[in-house]
Design an enzyme around this catalytic site. Structure first.
Site, PDB file in Angstrom:
ATOM      1  N   ASN A 274      44.284 -25.911 -47.592  1.00 14.31           N
ATOM      2  CA  ASN A 274      45.625 -26.500 -47.557  1.00 14.31           C
ATOM      3  C   ASN A 274      45.520 -27.742 -46.674  1.00 14.31           C
ATOM      4  OD1 ASN A 274      48.334 -27.134 -47.398  1.00 14.31           O
ATOM      5  ND2 ASN A 274      48.757 -25.631 -45.789  1.00 14.31           N
TER       6      ASN A 274
ATOM      7  N   LYS B  29      47.681 -29.947 -46.015  1.00  7.79           N
ATOM      8  CA  LYS B  29      48.945 -30.337 -45.380  1.00  7.79           C
ATOM      9  C   LYS B  29      49.186 -31.844 -45.618  1.00  7.79           C
ATOM     10  CE  LYS B  29      47.887 -26.862 -41.898  1.00  7.79           C
ATOM     11  NZ  LYS B  29      48.677 -25.918 -41.167  1.00  7.79           N
TER      12      LYS B  29
ATOM     13  N   HIS C 140      55.044 -21.858 -47.767  1.00  5.59           N
ATOM     14  CA  HIS C 140      54.252 -22.032 -46.539  1.00  5.59           C
ATOM     15  C   HIS C 140      55.189 -22.014 -45.329  1.00  5.59           C
ATOM     16  CE1 HIS C 140      51.614 -23.768 -43.518  1.00  5.59           C
ATOM     17  NE2 HIS C 140      50.614 -23.365 -44.271  1.00  5.59           N
TER      18      HIS C 140
ATOM     19  N   GLU D 226      55.306 -23.752 -42.758  1.00  2.00           N
ATOM     20  CA  GLU D 226      55.781 -25.071 -42.295  1.00  2.00           C
ATOM     21  C   GLU D 226      56.973 -25.524 -43.139  1.00  2.00           C
ATOM     22  OE1 GLU D 226      51.964 -26.989 -42.441  1.00  2.00           O
ATOM     23  OE2 GLU D 226      51.316 -25.785 -40.746  1.00  2.00           O
TER      24      GLU D 226
ATOM     25  N   GLU E 147      49.950 -15.055 -43.806  1.00  2.00           N
ATOM     26  CA  GLU E 147      49.730 -16.067 -42.779  1.00  2.00           C
ATOM     27  C   GLU E 147      50.670 -15.822 -41.604  1.00  2.00           C
ATOM     28  OE1 GLU E 147      47.642 -19.705 -44.481  1.00  2.00           O
ATOM     29  OE2 GLU E 147      49.774 -20.114 -44.502  1.00  2.00           O
TER      30      GLU E 147
ATOM     31  N   GLY F 283      47.447 -23.045 -37.286  1.00  2.00           N
ATOM     32  CA  GLY F 283      47.236 -24.296 -36.566  1.00  2.00           C
ATOM     33  C   GLY F 283      47.235 -24.136 -35.047  1.00  2.00           C
TER      34      GLY F 283
ATOM     35  N   SER G 195      44.164 -20.193 -38.756  1.00  5.09           N
ATOM     36  CA  SER G 195      43.025 -20.566 -37.907  1.00  5.09           C
ATOM     37  C   SER G 195      41.712 -19.914 -38.346  1.00  5.09           C
ATOM     38  CB  SER G 195      43.320 -20.256 -36.436  1.00  5.09           C
ATOM     39  OG  SER G 195      44.440 -21.018 -35.994  1.00  5.09           O
TER      40      SER G 195
HETATM   41  C1  PEP Z   1      47.545 -23.170 -43.328  1.00  5.04           C
HETATM   42  O1  PEP Z   1      47.904 -24.343 -43.278  1.00  5.04           O
HETATM   43  O2  PEP Z   1      47.901 -22.429 -44.245  1.00  5.04           O
HETATM   44  C2  PEP Z   1      46.672 -22.662 -42.263  1.00  5.04           C
HETATM   45  C3  PEP Z   1      46.275 -21.421 -42.291  1.00  5.04           C
HETATM   46  O3  PEP Z   1      46.328 -23.577 -41.268  1.00  5.04           O
HETATM   47  P1  PEP Z   1      45.185 -23.374 -40.153  1.00  5.04           P
HETATM   48  O4  PEP Z   1      43.964 -22.836 -40.868  1.00  5.04           O
HETATM   49  O5  PEP Z   1      44.963 -24.729 -39.605  1.00  5.04           O
HETATM   50  O6  PEP Z   1      45.705 -22.394 -39.168  1.00  5.04           O
END
Ligand code: PEP
Length: 255
Positions: free
Chosen positions: A13, A15, A98, A100, A170, A176, A216
């Site tokens: 992803n 972003k 997501h 975000e 998630e 992040g 992460s």
């Molecule tokens: C994501 O954007 O879905 C995500 C898991 O980000 P990160 O791996 O940076 O935590």
């Protein structure tokens, strides 16, 4: 529940990162590094990089996804992109719900449901994101929150359509932040999601469902997470922006 029968899916992803030149460089570096993957490889990019991604990945094992889509086929929705517009381009996947988008753009379980339906009707494969906040985890309501998110998002989705849905667990507190759920914490919720889908549909459908972990994930923790019984791949943010790191996670998923 039959982990060996499910093919792992590692999805990046991006972003709101990478202009066209940067996207071109990243994908060009990535192609040879992931060509022998024994898992599905997807990159979900900003809309402005989709054309570049589609043309560069043609004939490779990398599939392309978008990061969102609107529920209407067309109309007065300034700034939005429809699911049909994505399929017409040749895009195969779309991320929906997501955290975000839920956090910054007013996404609700109800709008997630509308987007999921539109995406499936347009023929897309959906990566549906669910996850609890830190406050919800600390209040002991993780399963309740996940159950509501999954039940509302999948309302009206048939078992046949569900074969085009990946659920990405998630935890919001792990995205992040550099904080990863432990292998056991992640597997516990992934197992809960699979059991819930078993109750909503049937055991066979649940056993076939791809449930990813995201939050992460990186080359250092991927192997442990991906070895867990109910973790069938990952949705990768930060680490998907570096070709060697993304490739290392793909290697871990291919074992
Ligand atoms: C994501 O954007 O879905 C995500 C898991 O980000 P990160 O791996 O940076 O935590």
């Amino acid at each position: 529940m039959n982990k060996a029968l499910r093919r792992a899916v590692i999805a990046g992803n991006w972003k709101m990162n990478k202009n066209r030149a940067e996207a071109r460089a990243l994908i060009t570096e990535m192609i040879p590094l992931v060509k022998d993957a024994d898992c599905d490889v997807v990159i979900c990019t900003p809309y402005t990089d989709l054309e570049t991604a589609l043309s560069l990945t043609e004939g490779t094992n990398i599939k392309v996804g978008a990061e969102n889509c609107h529920w209407a086929p067309s109309g007065a929705f300034t700034g939005e992109i429809s699911a049909d517009m994505l399929t017409e381009m040749g895009v195969e996947y779309v991320v929906i719900g997501h955290s975000e988008r839920r956090q910054y753009f007013g996404e609700t379980n109800e709008t997630v449901q509308k987007r999921v339906r539109a995406a499936l009707s347009a023929g897309l494969k959906v990566i549906l994101c669910v996850g609890e906040t830190l406050a919800e985890r600390e209040a002991g309501i993780t399963e309740e929150v996940i159950a509501i998110q999954v039940k509302i998002a999948l309302a009206g989705v048939s078992a046949e359509e569900l074969s085009r849905v990946i659920i990405a667990y998630e935890p919001v507190w792990a995205i992040g932040t550099g904080k990863t759920a432990t292998d056991e914490q992640a597997n516990e919720v992934n197992h809960f999601i699979r059991s819930l889908v078993g109750r909503l549909y049937d055991e066979k459908t649940a056993a076939a469902l791809t449930v990813q972990y995201g939050g992460s994930m990186n080359p250092g923790n991927a192997a442990g997470l991906l070895a867990m019984e109910d973790i069938d791949g990952g949705l990768i943010g930060g680490a998907s922006l570096k070709a060697p790191d993304f490739a290392e996670i793909i290697r871990a998923a291919s074992r």
